[in-house]
Design a protein around this motif. Structure first.
Motif, PDB file in Angstrom:
ATOM      1  N   HIS A   9       0.507  -8.094   2.921  1.00 36.57           N
ATOM      2  CA  HIS A   9      -0.780  -7.643   2.374  1.00 36.57           C
ATOM      3  C   HIS A   9      -0.727  -7.546   0.857  1.00 36.57           C
ATOM      4  O   HIS A   9      -1.644  -7.995   0.156  1.00 36.57           O
ATOM      5  CB  HIS A   9      -1.147  -6.276   2.948  1.00 36.57           C
ATOM      6  CG  HIS A   9      -1.783  -6.322   4.298  1.00 36.57           C
ATOM      7  ND1 HIS A   9      -3.045  -6.836   4.506  1.00 36.57           N
ATOM      8  CD2 HIS A   9      -1.338  -5.919   5.512  1.00 36.57           C
ATOM      9  CE1 HIS A   9      -3.349  -6.737   5.793  1.00 36.57           C
ATOM     10  NE2 HIS A   9      -2.328  -6.188   6.412  1.00 36.57           N
ATOM     11  N   LEU A  10       0.328  -6.938   0.340  1.00 37.85           N
ATOM     12  CA  LEU A  10       0.450  -6.779  -1.100  1.00 37.85           C
ATOM     13  C   LEU A  10       0.425  -8.125  -1.816  1.00 37.85           C
ATOM     14  O   LEU A  10      -0.204  -8.270  -2.868  1.00 37.85           O
ATOM     15  CB  LEU A  10       1.754  -6.049  -1.445  1.00 37.85           C
ATOM     16  CG  LEU A  10       1.822  -4.556  -1.107  1.00 37.85           C
ATOM     17  CD1 LEU A  10       3.248  -4.049  -1.287  1.00 37.85           C
ATOM     18  CD2 LEU A  10       0.868  -3.754  -1.984  1.00 37.85           C
ATOM     19  N   HIS A  36       8.957  -2.693  -6.173  1.00 37.13           N
ATOM     20  CA  HIS A  36       7.847  -1.881  -5.685  1.00 37.13           C
ATOM     21  C   HIS A  36       8.127  -1.183  -4.354  1.00 37.13           C
ATOM     22  O   HIS A  36       8.205   0.042  -4.296  1.00 37.13           O
ATOM     23  CB  HIS A  36       6.587  -2.742  -5.596  1.00 37.13           C
ATOM     24  CG  HIS A  36       6.144  -3.279  -6.910  1.00 37.13           C
ATOM     25  ND1 HIS A  36       5.605  -2.480  -7.905  1.00 37.13           N
ATOM     26  CD2 HIS A  36       6.184  -4.531  -7.429  1.00 37.13           C
ATOM     27  CE1 HIS A  36       5.322  -3.207  -8.968  1.00 37.13           C
ATOM     28  NE2 HIS A  36       5.667  -4.464  -8.711  1.00 37.13           N
ATOM     29  N   VAL A  37       8.265  -1.936  -3.271  1.00 36.01           N
ATOM     30  CA  VAL A  37       8.313  -1.312  -1.945  1.00 36.01           C
ATOM     31  C   VAL A  37       9.602  -0.532  -1.712  1.00 36.01           C
ATOM     32  O   VAL A  37       9.567   0.636  -1.291  1.00 36.01           O
ATOM     33  CB  VAL A  37       8.091  -2.377  -0.851  1.00 36.01           C
ATOM     34  CG1 VAL A  37       8.249  -1.758   0.533  1.00 36.01           C
ATOM     35  CG2 VAL A  37       6.700  -2.991  -0.999  1.00 36.01           C
ATOM     36  N   LEU A  38      10.750  -1.127  -1.973  1.00 36.63           N
ATOM     37  CA  LEU A  38      12.006  -0.403  -1.780  1.00 36.63           C
ATOM     38  C   LEU A  38      12.151   0.720  -2.795  1.00 36.63           C
ATOM     39  O   LEU A  38      12.626   1.811  -2.465  1.00 36.63           O
ATOM     40  CB  LEU A  38      13.194  -1.366  -1.884  1.00 36.63           C
ATOM     41  CG  LEU A  38      13.253  -2.445  -0.808  1.00 36.63           C
ATOM     42  CD1 LEU A  38      14.407  -3.407  -1.095  1.00 36.63           C
ATOM     43  CD2 LEU A  38      13.408  -1.840   0.581  1.00 36.63           C
ATOM     44  N   PRO A  97       3.546   5.137  -4.205  1.00 33.44           N
ATOM     45  CA  PRO A  97       4.531   5.092  -3.128  1.00 33.44           C
ATOM     46  C   PRO A  97       4.014   5.465  -1.734  1.00 33.44           C
ATOM     47  O   PRO A  97       4.750   5.351  -0.766  1.00 33.44           O
ATOM     48  CB  PRO A  97       5.550   6.133  -3.578  1.00 33.44           C
ATOM     49  CG  PRO A  97       4.711   7.189  -4.246  1.00 33.44           C
ATOM     50  CD  PRO A  97       3.635   6.401  -4.964  1.00 33.44           C
ATOM     51  N   GLY A  98       2.774   5.950  -1.629  1.00 32.85           N
ATOM     52  CA  GLY A  98       2.303   6.575  -0.385  1.00 32.85           C
ATOM     53  C   GLY A  98       2.506   5.776   0.885  1.00 32.85           C
ATOM     54  O   GLY A  98       3.084   6.273   1.867  1.00 32.85           O
ATOM     55  N   LEU A  99       2.014   4.535   0.930  1.00 36.32           N
ATOM     56  CA  LEU A  99       2.128   3.746   2.155  1.00 36.32           C
ATOM     57  C   LEU A  99       3.571   3.365   2.449  1.00 36.32           C
ATOM     58  O   LEU A  99       3.994   3.370   3.620  1.00 36.32           O
ATOM     59  CB  LEU A  99       1.265   2.482   2.070  1.00 36.32           C
ATOM     60  CG  LEU A  99      -0.189   2.618   2.501  1.00 36.32           C
ATOM     61  CD1 LEU A  99      -0.884   1.256   2.470  1.00 36.32           C
ATOM     62  CD2 LEU A  99      -0.292   3.214   3.901  1.00 36.32           C
ATOM     63  N   ALA A 100       4.329   3.023   1.420  1.00 36.47           N
ATOM     64  CA  ALA A 100       5.728   2.668   1.640  1.00 36.47           C
ATOM     65  C   ALA A 100       6.488   3.838   2.269  1.00 36.47           C
ATOM     66  O   ALA A 100       7.277   3.655   3.205  1.00 36.47           O
ATOM     67  CB  ALA A 100       6.381   2.258   0.319  1.00 36.47           C
ATOM     68  N   VAL A 101       6.230   5.043   1.786  1.00 36.44           N
ATOM     69  CA  VAL A 101       6.893   6.226   2.327  1.00 36.44           C
ATOM     70  C   VAL A 101       6.399   6.525   3.741  1.00 36.44           C
ATOM     71  O   VAL A 101       7.190   6.866   4.636  1.00 36.44           O
ATOM     72  CB  VAL A 101       6.661   7.439   1.409  1.00 36.44           C
ATOM     73  CG1 VAL A 101       7.208   8.715   2.049  1.00 36.44           C
ATOM     74  CG2 VAL A 101       7.315   7.210   0.056  1.00 36.44           C
ATOM     75  N   ALA A 102       5.103   6.383   3.979  1.00 37.20           N
ATOM     76  CA  ALA A 102       4.543   6.660   5.307  1.00 37.20           C
ATOM     77  C   ALA A 102       5.086   5.710   6.355  1.00 37.20           C
ATOM     78  O   ALA A 102       5.265   6.085   7.522  1.00 37.20           O
ATOM     79  CB  ALA A 102       3.019   6.572   5.249  1.00 37.20           C
ATOM     80  N   ILE A 103       5.348   4.464   5.972  1.00 40.32           N
ATOM     81  CA  ILE A 103       5.942   3.512   6.913  1.00 40.32           C
ATOM     82  C   ILE A 103       7.389   3.895   7.207  1.00 40.32           C
ATOM     83  O   ILE A 103       7.827   3.888   8.357  1.00 40.32           O
ATOM     84  CB  ILE A 103       5.865   2.080   6.352  1.00 40.32           C
ATOM     85  CG1 ILE A 103       4.407   1.628   6.235  1.00 40.32           C
ATOM     86  CG2 ILE A 103       6.641   1.104   7.240  1.00 40.32           C
ATOM     87  CD1 ILE A 103       4.221   0.335   5.472  1.00 40.32           C
ATOM     88  N   ALA A 104       8.116   4.243   6.169  1.00 41.26           N
ATOM     89  CA  ALA A 104       9.524   4.603   6.336  1.00 41.26           C
ATOM     90  C   ALA A 104       9.715   5.918   7.083  1.00 41.26           C
ATOM     91  O   ALA A 104      10.717   6.098   7.783  1.00 41.26           O
ATOM     92  CB  ALA A 104      10.202   4.689   4.967  1.00 41.26           C
TER      93      ALA A 104
END
Length: 225
Positions: free
Chosen positions: A44-45, A67-69, A94-101
């Motif tokens: 998506h990004l 970005h993501v990591l 960072p919100g979505l990356a953290v929510a996925i992790a």
């Protein structure tokens, strides 16, 4: 009519960077069995995110590392079950990356721009994330609505301006986790009067992912007294 983000990406395979061996090791460590979701988020990004102007096309080759990591590693210092508010979410970093992790935390994305909110909502729906909500507003507009254990932000503004915006969103025992670069120490010094006025503890500079990422993530942690 608001601009809607289209989650369909017919050319995603060509547009999405492949994980290097070191990036894959980090991604597997941070995302575990949700790595496939993280990969779809990166798609998506690199496609609709670029099309909607959330990131520049030059960021595609380093989307994982820069970005993501870089953002997902923030999840390593969060306790289970906490409520997190991400201010100025933009592309979900960072919100979505953290929510996925970290599916065991609750994430609220706070973003004032409609086209970004539309994009975030489309991505959340496509990924099937049930621990994320989006609020279209500025941080100062939701102080009566949001009370978080943790408030995060990345690339929003300098600490001197950012701290007064984010502290009102914190619970009494909450903390700020603000992603910063090499100028973190200078920003802390420049914000010393604001920190004292807000009656906050002395900030800590955390270096996350030193043993996992090629470029560790610098985070300024500020706790309430």
């Amino acid at each position: 009519m608001s601009e809607q983000a289209d989650p369909q990406r017919p050319e995603e395979a060509e547009a999405t960077p492949q994980l290097t061996d070191s990036e894959r090791n980090a991604a597997q460590t941070l995302f575990g069995d949700r790595l496939a979701l993280a990969e779809r988020y990166v798609e998506h990004l690199c496609t609709t995110g670029i099309e909607h102007g959330l990131l520049g096309p030059r960021e595609v080759p380093r989307m994982w590392s820069r970005h993501v990591l870089n953002c997902a590693v923030l999840g390593t210092v969060l306790e289970a079950g906490v409520n997190v508010a991400d201010v100025g979410s933009g592309a979900g970093l960072p919100g979505l990356a953290v929510a996925i992790a970290r599916p065991d935390i609750e994430m609220t994305l706070i973003e004032p721009m409609e086209r970004r909110v539309d994009w975030l909502s489309a991505v959340i729906a496509d990924l099937g994330l049930d621990n994320v909500q989006v609020i279209r507003a500025r941080a100062e507009e939701v102080t009566d609505e949001v009370m978080a254990d943790v408030v995060t932000a990345r690339a929003v503004s300098a600490l001197k301006k950012l701290i007064p915006l984010t502290v009102p969103l914190l619970d009494d025992d909450g903390q700020l986790l603000l992603l910063k670069g090499r100028s973190a120490g200078e920003e802390i010094e420049a914000a010393s009067k604001v920190i004292k006025k807000q009656r906050l503890r002395t900030p800590e500079v955390l270096v996350l992912g030193a043993d996992l990422l090629e470029e560790p993530t610098t985070v300024v942690r500020v706790r309430r007294r």
